[in-house]
Design an enzyme around this catalytic site. Structure first.
Site, mmCIF file in Angstrom:
data_model
loop_
_atom_site.group_PDB
_atom_site.id
_atom_site.type_symbol
_atom_site.label_atom_id
_atom_site.label_comp_id
_atom_site.label_asym_id
_atom_site.label_seq_id
_atom_site.Cartn_x
_atom_site.Cartn_y
_atom_site.Cartn_z
ATOM 1 N N HIS A 213 0.818 -1.215 0.000
ATOM 2 C CA HIS A 213 0.000 0.000 0.000
ATOM 3 C C HIS A 213 0.857 1.273 0.000
ATOM 4 C CE1 HIS A 213 -3.398 -2.606 1.121
ATOM 5 N NE2 HIS A 213 -2.717 -3.017 2.172
HETATM 6 O O1 RIB Z 1 -5.287 0.028 4.724
HETATM 7 C C1 RIB Z 1 -3.902 0.003 4.494
HETATM 8 C C2 RIB Z 1 -3.214 1.074 5.281
HETATM 9 O O2 RIB Z 1 -3.435 0.855 6.676
HETATM 10 C C3 RIB Z 1 -1.682 1.057 5.109
HETATM 11 O O3 RIB Z 1 -1.180 2.349 5.253
HETATM 12 C C4 RIB Z 1 -1.228 0.197 6.248
HETATM 13 O O4 RIB Z 1 0.106 0.484 6.646
HETATM 14 C C5 RIB Z 1 -2.194 0.614 7.320
HETATM 15 O O5 RIB Z 1 -1.711 1.816 7.893
#
Ligand code: RIB
Ligand code: CA
Length: 312
Positions: free
Chosen positions: A242
């Site tokens: 992500h």
């Molecule tokens: O939903 C994914 C996000 O939530 C990413 O940034 C992960 O590190 C968590 O913070």
């Protein structure tokens, strides 16, 4: 690089945050003015420690600050079920020697934006938006000075990952997200719609391990650990990286596709709390306030990541 882009990374490490921080510090196109930790995946005591561990691992020390330990108006929700008890499960790394800055992260954000020339600093939130919103609420004069916000958060076609409707970063502090999304600051949103396509492959993880460097071993260990949650839940192979998508967007925006649309945050309904209501089909006359990304060139993304991480 003299004309490196100045950024501040706001983060809740988290294995994917860690890879994003490494990518940024390995890229001469970017000047990381500071890393500000926020409570999210794990409580602040761990997220600030983890941020220092990762910055130290990079070999490019930059100042690390601790910020807010709870959302603006709600109890903290964490994600140890995804990231493990430490937030960086997957490899054991030594306690950091890099000191934590005494200045609070929100003060650092305000002071930096007041000091740097207007329109020269980009904010890169990778966790709940509490620190950013707190700075905006306390010092509205900094709003026009922010060049751009490029954040990981939200979802539309991919729906939620912490509830059926909401993505974790937005869900943890929806009031903070509302402040940021209504701030009028130029906004690029990197949602699950894009990041769920940034899945690691077995070959790429082994390529990291084969670097036979502390960074390569850490990235392989983290992604091996991080993958198990998504594989069990979605049946997908690979871990969705992500947060590195935010940094990759700064370096190679051509790897992404999206639309400039209206995106608003649900802050009232408990059923859909934290949902990013993205007007992808422009069915309302609500003004566009964000470039909402929907697609990524996966091969190009991992080629960039491999090139940069091999430099550390
Ligand atoms: O939903 C994914 C996000 O939530 C990413 O940034 C992960 O590190 C968590 O913070
Ligand atoms: Ca994160």
């Amino acid at each position: 690089m003299t004309d490196a882009r100045k950024i501040i990374i706001d983060t809740d490490p988290g294995q994917d945050d860690a890879v994003a921080i490494l990518l940024a510090l390995a890229s001469p196109e970017l000047q990381v003015l500071g890393v500000t930790a926020v409570a999210g995946n794990v409580p602040l005591g761990l997220s600030q420690r983890n941020a220092r561990v990762v910055v130290e691992l990079s070999g490019h020390p930059v100042p690390v600050f601790a910020g807010c330990d709870a959302p603006l108006r709600r109890r903290l929700v964490t994600a140890e079920h995804v990231h493990g008890k430490t937030g960086l499960d997957g490899i054991a790394l030594p306690e950091p020697t890099l000191p934590l800055q005494a200045v609070h992260a929100v003060d650092f954000l305000i002071e930096t934006l007041r000091r740097e020339p207007p329109g020269t600093v980009t904010l890169c939130p990778l966790g709940p938006l509490t620190n950013i919103a707190a700075a905006f609420a306390r010092a509205p004069d900094i709003l026009p000075r922010v060049a751009e916000i490029v954040l990981m958060g939200g979802a539309y076609f991919e729906v939620g990952n912490i509830t059926p409707a909401a993505e974790f970063n937005i869900y943890v502090d929806p009031e903070a997200a509302e402040i940021v999304f209504k701030s009028g600051v130029p906004l690029v949103v990197v949602p699950l719609d894009a990041t769920h396509k940034a899945l690691t492959s077995r070959g790429w993880v082994e390529e990291m391990r084969a670097l036979a460097t502390p960074v390569g071993r850490a990235v392989a260990g983290w992604t091996d650990f991080f993958e198990r949650f998504d594989t069990a839940k979605y049946g997908s192979e690979g871990a969705p990286l992500h947060d590195p998508c935010v940094i990759a967007y700064l370096l190679r925006p051509d790897l992404f596709r999206g639309r400039h649309i209206n995106v608003e945050i649900e802050t009232v309904s408990e059923l859909t709390l934290g949902m990013t209501v993205a007007d992808w089909w422009r069915v309302t006359d609500r003004p566009a306030n964000a470039l909402f990304l929907g697609d990524i060139d996966r091969a190009g993304f991992f080629a960039l990541l491999s090139d940069r991480l091999a430099r550390l």
